[in-house]
Design an enzyme around this catalytic site. Structure first.
Site, short mmCIF file in Angstrom:
data_model
loop_
_atom_site.label_atom_id
_atom_site.label_comp_id
_atom_site.label_asym_id
_atom_site.label_seq_id
_atom_site.Cartn_x
_atom_site.Cartn_y
_atom_site.Cartn_z
N LYS A 1 30.76 14.77 50.04
CA LYS A 1 29.63 15.52 49.48
C LYS A 1 29.68 17.01 49.74
CE LYS A 1 25.95 13.76 48.30
NZ LYS A 1 25.36 13.85 46.98
N SER B 1 27.30 15.94 53.90
CA SER B 1 26.48 14.78 54.23
C SER B 1 27.00 14.18 55.53
CB SER B 1 26.58 13.76 53.09
OG SER B 1 26.37 12.44 53.59
N TYR C 1 -18.51 40.49 55.09
CA TYR C 1 -17.49 39.81 55.89
C TYR C 1 -17.99 38.45 56.38
CZ TYR C 1 -14.13 38.66 59.52
OH TYR C 1 -13.20 38.01 60.28
N THR D 1 17.79 23.70 24.62
CA THR D 1 16.36 23.42 24.53
C THR D 1 16.22 21.93 24.82
OG1 THR D 1 16.38 22.91 22.17
CG2 THR D 1 15.98 25.20 22.74
N HIS D 2 15.15 21.56 25.48
CA HIS D 2 14.97 20.16 25.90
C HIS D 2 16.14 19.66 26.74
CE1 HIS D 2 11.89 20.11 22.69
NE2 HIS D 2 12.80 20.78 22.01
N GLU E 1 18.06 23.90 46.61
CA GLU E 1 16.99 22.89 46.65
C GLU E 1 15.84 23.34 47.55
OE1 GLU E 1 18.61 18.74 47.16
OE2 GLU E 1 20.46 19.89 47.06
N1 ARG Z 1 -9.85 38.82 63.58
C1 ARG Z 1 -10.79 39.13 62.57
C2 ARG Z 1 -10.21 38.80 61.19
O1 ARG Z 1 -9.06 38.65 61.10
C3 ARG Z 1 -11.15 40.59 62.62
C4 ARG Z 1 -12.49 40.88 62.08
C5 ARG Z 1 -13.52 40.21 62.92
N2 ARG Z 1 -14.83 40.60 62.60
C6 ARG Z 1 -15.88 39.92 63.04
N3 ARG Z 1 -17.04 40.38 62.71
N4 ARG Z 1 -15.80 38.83 63.77
O2 ARG Z 1 -10.90 38.69 60.21
#
Ligand code: ARG
Length: 455
Positions: free
Chosen positions: A283, A277, A317, A155-156, A290
């Site tokens: 090394k 290295s 959308y 711990t720590h 990492e």
């Molecule tokens: N290439 C667009 C996307 O990845 C597809 C949908 C596009 N729709 C639109 N109404 N422009 O979101």
């Protein structure tokens, strides 16, 4: 070629805009899902009489050929066709003629892209789960071999109490097990079929989304058209789960880096998984560990990208959402690559048992057990703690460990100490006596391994 949406426009799109908003350079990797989704959609249009069965058949056949052309590297996608959806449609039209123009009936790219990402992500989740299982199996195999390999627990980052390497490895089996559950839980929400949502408000055509869902192996159908095209919470969930996998890998890598230092010298990495290295000839560096630790930051960045991209968007959308793909792809590519290489690196590690045990014997890791010994002789724990604290102080001054004190020295701290104390505070007994279900005793860890194997 003219745009599939060009009717309302008088001028050609600026080249700058084509270059700027085209997503084909990255969404081309969705091609298979896009085509499979389109086949199911076309079949359904045929079955519901929205197009004729003959037209549906021609479209499905054409799509099969487009798919095999893409797979044999015969297709060059076009930036003017913008994205994978319109590229496929254009190629199909060039191949089978006007009947291809019926494919997009009752569909929008908005529900189409949501479908493609969901199908794609399902497969990616399954692959990630497989990689997690592979890693857990490697951990279980190692744990079986190291039930008695005593090491200090910390711990720590200060030596605290003895555990075993098996117990330490099994901690990660628990973490990766929860990561697996998170992925599979999220998968249920990915596995919902969005077609039928159209651009945002559904469609007037009598679609059969249930048929499409069943054909494509979905567990259900989207219940709200606005939601179906406008959320990417499922991608956020995956990336959050991926971020936690990276947190777990990164912590483990940090330990591997520490343990392979000369200061700890608990393990040695295989030559195949370390690097040298260019200047310092002696090394041997843990670069793989990492780099995985470093790549955790990338995946957290992808998660932030997705959250930030979504947070201000009005329904439904918006083009911002095209930015979901590169972040999602980067997260899943990174997490899969890291899981894979980490497993291989771990499987080839050489464990320096004697150094681990030596470290466990130093640092008074049995001090709690000495206090517990006195508690069993009737001393209240707080008093026992105080007595042992004084004994430790004495040992530090004298340059001794607790088990090097003779009975006379012990009795100067507490008259209750007897000859059985040495057995009681031996490092192996300290581990073996910790028999609680979640504890480090070989017995408990054997149970943990069995339970994990059964899962
Ligand atoms: N290439 C667009 C996307 O990845 C597809 C949908 C596009 N729709 C639109 N109404 N422009 O979101």
């Amino acid at each position: 070629m003219s745009k599939l949406w060009g009717g309302r426009f008088q001028k050609k799109t600026s080249q700058m805009v084509d270059d700027f908003h085209s997503s084909i350079s990255f969404d081309c990797r969705l091609y298979r899902y896009d085509i499979e989704g389109s086949m199911a959609h076309a079949e359904m249009l045929g079955l519901t009489g929205i197009i004729s069965p003959g037209e549906a058949g021609a479209i499905v056949e054409g799509l099969k050929e487009v798919l095999s052309d893409i797979e044999s590297g015969l297709v060059e996608f076009s930036v003017e066709a913008e994205d994978i959806h319109m590229n496929v449609e254009q190629i199909l039209t060039a191949r089978i003629g006007t009947v291809a123009k019926k494919l997009h009936t009752a569909r929008s790219r908005n529900d189409q892209v949501a479908l493609d990402i969901r199908m794609f992500l399902r497969d990616e989740i399954d692959q990630t789960v497989q990689l997690l299982d592979g890693l857990s199996n490697t951990l279980l195999d190692m744990a079986e071999k190291h039930l008695d390999t005593v090491m200090p627990g910390y711990t720590h980052l200060q030596r605290a109490q003895p555990v075993t390497l098996a117990h330490h490895l099994m901690a990660y089996v628990q973490m990766f097990g929860r990561d697996r559950e998170r992925l599979l839980d999220g998968r249920r929400r990915v596995n919902v079929m969005p077609l039928g949502a159209g651009a945002l408000a559904g469609t007037t055509f009598p679609l059969d989304p249930g048929f499409v869902a069943q054909r494509l192996g979905f567990g259900g159908v989207a219940q709200n058209s606005l939601d179906a095209v406008s959320d990417r919470d499922f991608a956020v969930e995956f990336t959050a789960a991926a971020s936690l996998i990276m947190v777990h890998l990164s912590r483990f890598c940090e330990e591997i880096i520490l343990w392979s230092s000369s200061e700890f010298s608990f393990i040695e990495l295989d030559d195949e998984f370390s690097t040298g290295s260019s200047m310092m000839p002696q090394k041997k560096n843990p670069d793989v560990a990492e780099l995985i630790r470093g790549k955790a930051g990338r995946v957290f960045g992808d998660l932030t990208t997705l959250l930030t991209m979504l947070k201000g968007l009005p329904l439904a959308y918006n083009k911002d959402m095209q930015e979901d793909k590169e972040a999602l792809f980067d997260a899943l590519d990174t997490v899969k690559k890291c899981l894979d290489i980490f497993r291989s690196m771990l499987a080839t590690v050489r464990v320096k048992k004697a150094n681990m045990a030596g470290a466990a014997r130093g640092g008074f890791t049995n001090a709690t057990d000495l206090a517990d010994y006195l508690v069993r002789k009737g001393v209240p724990f707080r008093e026992a703690h105080e007595v042992v604290g004084k004994a430790v102080f004495y040992c530090v001054r004298e340059g001794k460990s607790l088990d090097q004190l003779d009975l006379e020295e012990y009795r100067s701290f507490s008259p209750l100490v007897e000859g059985d104390v040495y057995e009681h505070i031996s490092i192996h007994r300290c581990v073996e006596a910790r028999k609680v279900l979640a504890g480090p005793s070989p017995e408990s860890v054997t149970g943990a391994i069995e339970r994990a194997r059964r899962k």
